[in-house]
Enzyme design. Structure first.
Site, PDB file in Angstrom:
ATOM      1  N   GLU A 145     -11.315  -2.470  -0.288  1.00 34.86           N
ATOM      2  CA  GLU A 145     -10.345  -2.940  -1.274  1.00 34.86           C
ATOM      3  C   GLU A 145     -11.012  -3.345  -2.586  1.00 34.86           C
ATOM      4  O   GLU A 145     -10.387  -3.284  -3.650  1.00 34.86           O
ATOM      5  CB  GLU A 145      -9.574  -4.142  -0.711  1.00 34.86           C
ATOM      6  N   TYR A 201       0.673   6.782  -6.800  1.00 37.56           N
ATOM      7  CA  TYR A 201      -0.343   7.794  -7.093  1.00 37.56           C
ATOM      8  C   TYR A 201       0.241   9.200  -6.992  1.00 37.56           C
ATOM      9  O   TYR A 201      -0.115  10.094  -7.774  1.00 37.56           O
ATOM     10  CB  TYR A 201      -1.539   7.634  -6.161  1.00 37.56           C
ATOM     11  N   HIS A 228       1.775   1.738  -3.523  1.00 38.76           N
ATOM     12  CA  HIS A 228       0.629   2.287  -4.249  1.00 38.76           C
ATOM     13  C   HIS A 228       0.496   3.789  -3.988  1.00 38.76           C
ATOM     14  O   HIS A 228       0.266   4.579  -4.911  1.00 38.76           O
ATOM     15  CB  HIS A 228      -0.668   1.594  -3.823  1.00 38.76           C
ATOM     16  N   GLU A 237       0.834  -1.202   0.000  1.00 39.98           N
ATOM     17  CA  GLU A 237       0.000   0.000   0.000  1.00 39.98           C
ATOM     18  C   GLU A 237       0.871   1.256   0.000  1.00 39.98           C
ATOM     19  O   GLU A 237       0.488   2.277  -0.586  1.00 39.98           O
ATOM     20  CB  GLU A 237      -0.937   0.005   1.207  1.00 39.98           C
TER      21      GLU A 237
END
EC number: 1.17.4.1
Length: 327
Positions: free
Chosen positions: A164, A108, A104, A101
């Site tokens: 999720e 982004y 991730h 995460e």
């Protein structure tokens, strides 16, 4: 008391494995390891500039959601699940998930910094939880269902699967449509990596609910959580389409509404409860994008061989690879 929460004072090491299925889930997740620097967004800059403004506005809202959502997922893992869960194999999985995460979240941020050079506009996206009421509402909903003082472990796992799965899925599908237009290869590659990871995260939550949770929530509670998530997605999609003045190539908001209901019914099946909506898939070409069936092709081919810095920003230096053949 839930088995997952029971301390084993005699166990200090992961071997010998006591929960082989959970260990296999961890190893599956481990095999998907990648880093945020492994995707080239240099081509995306021209594609983004050439994109019609309404379409860009739609995807900006999605990026604003993503930069907030992954941080909330990390928050739940670190402050709740990783402190509470005592089964080592499950704890290993969530430790690996937390690391993913973070990747991730970094990815982004790279996307925003690459595509949106204006710092004030960047900040509006990074401050999505403050600038976008629907994103704030979604964040509050997640925290509500992740609260261990108000919800059982089973309820929180259902909520986690909804986050999720349901909250992310339409956004993944919307980005994947850029691939059909043969644009934004870097954004699409990130999307394929991240959606595959999230599919495993979601599936593992469903696995725990079905196989490890003793006090499984009643079906009406599961349905309540999932329907609330769908309603939030509907509200977000409507908001994003309003920002785009209703013009996004490849799909309508009604198609996304139907898809998230189709997806939710499949999530119900994975949690061994009755479906809610009983609708078909409006995007049959996205079948591989469902949960852990996300497209796996070219993962290792996308590993970088050369690097280049696409964003001239010493305070945010990152390197991106150049190999045109990878696309």
């Amino acid at each position: 008391m839930e088995e997952l929460l029971i301390e084993n004072s005699q166990r200090f090491t992961i071997f010998p494995i006591q929960h082989p299925e959970c260990w296999n889930w961890y190893k599956k997740l481990e095999s998907l390891t990648w880093t945020a620097q492994e995707v080239d967004m240099c081509k995306d800059i021209d594609d983004w500039e050439a994109m019609p403004k309404p379409q860009r506005e739609f995807y900006k809202q999605i990026l604003a959601f993503f930069v907030v959502a992954d941080e909330i997922v990390i928050e739940n893992l670190l402050t709740n699940f990783m402190r509470e869960i005592k089964v080592k194999e499950v704890l290993y999985f969530y430790t690996m998930q937390a690391a993913q995460e973070c990747v991730h979240s970094e990815a982004y941020s790279i996307q925003v910094k690459t595509l949106i050079p204006d710092e004030k506009e960047q900040q509006r996206i990074f401050s999505g939880i403050e600038k976008h009421p629907i994103i704030k509402k979604m964040a509050q909903w997640v925290r509500q269902w992740m609260d261990p003082t108000k919800n059982s472990l089973g309820e929180r796992l259902v909520g986690f699967a909804a986050v999720e799965g349901i909250l992310f899925q339409n956004h993944f599908v919307a980005i994947q449509f850029l691939k059909e237009q043969n644009i934004m290869p870097g954004l699409v590659s990130y999307n394929e990596f991240i959606s595959r990871d999230e599919g495993v995260h979601c599936s593992f939550a469903c696995f725990l609910i079905s196989n490890y949770v003793y006090n499984i929530p009643e079906e009406k509670i599961i349905h309540k959580i999932l329907k609330e998530a769908v309603e939030l997605v509907d509200e977000f999609i409507s908001y994003a389409f309003d920002k785009a003045r209703g013009r996004v190539p490849g799909f309508s908001k009604e198609m996304l509404f139907q898809y998230i209901r189709y997806f939710t019914d499949n999530l119900c099946f994975m949690m061994q409860c009755k479906s809610i909506y009983k609708v078909g898939n409006p995007f049959p070409q996205m079948t591989k994008f469902f949960l852990n069936e996300v497209e796996k092709t070219n993962f290792f081919e996308l590993r970088p061989t050369q690097y280049q810095n696409c964003v001239k920003d010493d305070a945010f230096a990152f390197k991106l690879f150049l190999n045109d053949d990878d696309f």
